[in-house]
Scaffold this active site. Structure first.
Site, PDB file in Angstrom:
ATOM      1  N   PHE A 177      45.976  43.596  24.708  1.00 41.33           N
ATOM      2  CA  PHE A 177      46.555  41.755  25.978  1.00 41.33           C
ATOM      3  C   PHE A 177      46.484  40.805  24.137  1.00 41.33           C
ATOM      4  CE2 PHE A 177      46.347  37.330  27.365  1.00 41.33           C
ATOM      5  CZ  PHE A 177      47.426  37.569  28.054  1.00 41.33           C
ATOM      6  N   ASP A 220      41.713  40.774  16.849  1.00 41.36           N
ATOM      7  CA  ASP A 220      42.275  39.733  17.900  1.00 41.36           C
ATOM      8  C   ASP A 220      40.288  39.739  18.492  1.00 41.36           C
ATOM      9  OD1 ASP A 220      42.475  38.384  19.911  1.00 41.36           O
ATOM     10  OD2 ASP A 220      44.228  38.845  20.671  1.00 41.36           O
ATOM     11  N   LYS A 279      40.422  30.073  22.320  1.00 45.04           N
ATOM     12  CA  LYS A 279      39.501  30.041  24.140  1.00 45.04           C
ATOM     13  C   LYS A 279      37.813  28.973  23.071  1.00 45.04           C
ATOM     14  CE  LYS A 279      41.821  33.513  25.852  1.00 45.04           C
ATOM     15  NZ  LYS A 279      42.488  32.531  27.108  1.00 45.04           N
TER      16      LYS A 279
END
Length: 396
Positions: A141, A226, A255
């Site tokens: 993801f 990532d 984030k």
């Protein structure tokens, strides 16, 4: 009709249904606690998918944001501002890299890295024009843009959204042999999550990431990590890659970088990689804006002390011990203050709705898995209380 029911009805009537949230409407938050519109308090065990690593309403971050709001919030990158160099310098130093390319969202950071890797492949590695390929892992993801869902194997992400972008080769996560076999002269990068978050906090097998690093080095391929969910203290280290003694060529961050206050992401790499970009080839109106850079610098300085990482590691040990004794689970995976719990006999959504009634917020993933990612500032007593509620709900 309760205030919650009324507000949920208004949301559903006025916004597109691209999420299926739990039936709660939040209005305030401090630390690991949030309050809903009816005045009920909940322990937040999701922390905005790690965007709230430092909790809700961190006073230091709020102070920095308030000060910057009164000074300057946006210039666009058409002009310099006095917050950008400090942010870039200190984040690059934290990551042990040379350059930072600030963006806004995690998906933007991934898209940026794809462009950079392709250009690096053409201009540095010498891949023939139009042939660059990137190897990715199954179950990944990395976001929901059209290009990113092109290499997703989640049917919810792909159904009815084609045609898709070519140039990606998918191999099973954890299979180093398959990854090595997929590397060709046209491969410019391997894009991988050190720990697969959305998949349910899936940890790599022993030695896997080191094998990936070695294969990338041998084949002159960029290793892009990532760390948008896993980075910046969540796992008890600044970066999850550190657990596996691996240094990638590129970090993707987001984030928690914005402290839960502003959208902020970044691609962080060496000069020979990010240096391939030229003016006009990539950009963002809001990327690297003064407000985001001020907050991001404060976040980096918190991490530079090592305290958030130490706290996540110490509480993570307690967390793992508590989760080991849960009833009605098939498997528990933890790293720092991050866990994936596979429940038996019930859907993850059903368990999360039960936790909501008990005053705990969590999120399901892929059917029977519950993701837990409490803020790094959570008190030990609250952490124990939350896991006790989970145990009670699973017994029920």
């Amino acid at each position: 009709m309760s205030a919650t029911t009324d507000e949920i009805g208004r949301v559903e009537a006025s916004t597109a249904h691209n999420y299926h949230p739990l039936p709660v409407v939040l209005t305030e938050g401090r630390g690991a606690w949030v309050t809903d519109i009816d005045g009920r308090r909940y322990l937040d065990l999701l922390a905005g998918y790690s965007a709230l690593n430092f909790g809700h309403g961190d006073e230091e971050l709020l102070s920095v944001a308030h000060e910057q709001l009164d000074r300057l919030t946006l210039t666009s990158r058409a002009f310099h501002h006095d917050r950008l160099a400090t942010f870039g310098t200190e984040l690059a130093e934290l990551a042990g890299m040379d350059l930072v390319l600030p963006m806004n969202t995690g998906a933007e950071a991934v898209e940026t890295a794809i462009k950079v890797a392709r250009k690096w492949g053409y201009t540095v590695k010498g891949v023939p024009a139009g042939r660059a390929r990137i190897v990715v892992a199954g179950g990944n993801f990395h976001g929901r843009t059209t290009t990113i869902v092109s290499f997703s194997d989640d049917p919810d992400a792909t159904a009815d959204f084609g045609p898709f972008t070519p140039g990606f080769d998918t191999v099973p996560f954890g299979d180093a042999e398959a990854l090595r076999a997929a590397l060709t002269e046209d491969t410019v990068a391997v894009l991988i999550e050190p720990v697969q978050g959305e998949a349910g906090v899936v940890l790599p097998p022993d030695g896997y990431l080191a094998d990936v690093r070695a294969a990338c080095t041998t084949h002159d391929v960029l290793l892009i990590a990532d760390e948008i969910q896993s980075g910046l203290g969540r796992t008890g280290r600044t970066f999850a890659c550190e657990h596996f003694d691996v240094v990638p060529d590129v970090y993707l961050l987001g984030k928690a970088l914005g402290g839960g206050l502003v959208p902020l992401s970044a691609v962080v790499s060496r000069r020979d990689v990010l240096g391939v970009l030229r003016p006009g080839q990539h950009g963002s109106t809001f990327g690297g804006n003064p407000l985001a850079c001020a907050v991001g610098t404060a976040v980096v300085r918190k991490l530079a002390t090592g305290e958030p990482q130490r706290r996540a590691a110490e509480l993570g040990t307690i967390f793992a011990e508590l989760l080991k004794d849960l009833p009605a689970v098939r498997e528990v995976r933890t790293l720092g203050l991050w866990a994936g719990v596979d429940v038996v006999g019930r859907s993850g959504r059903d368990v999360c709705e039960g936790l909501l009634r008990r005053g705990v917020l969590a999120k399901d993933a892929h059917g029977s898995t519950i993701r837990l990612a409490p803020p790094l500032v959570i008190e030990e007593a609250d952490l124990r209380q939350a896991v006790a509620h989970l145990a009670d709900e699973l017994r029920a």
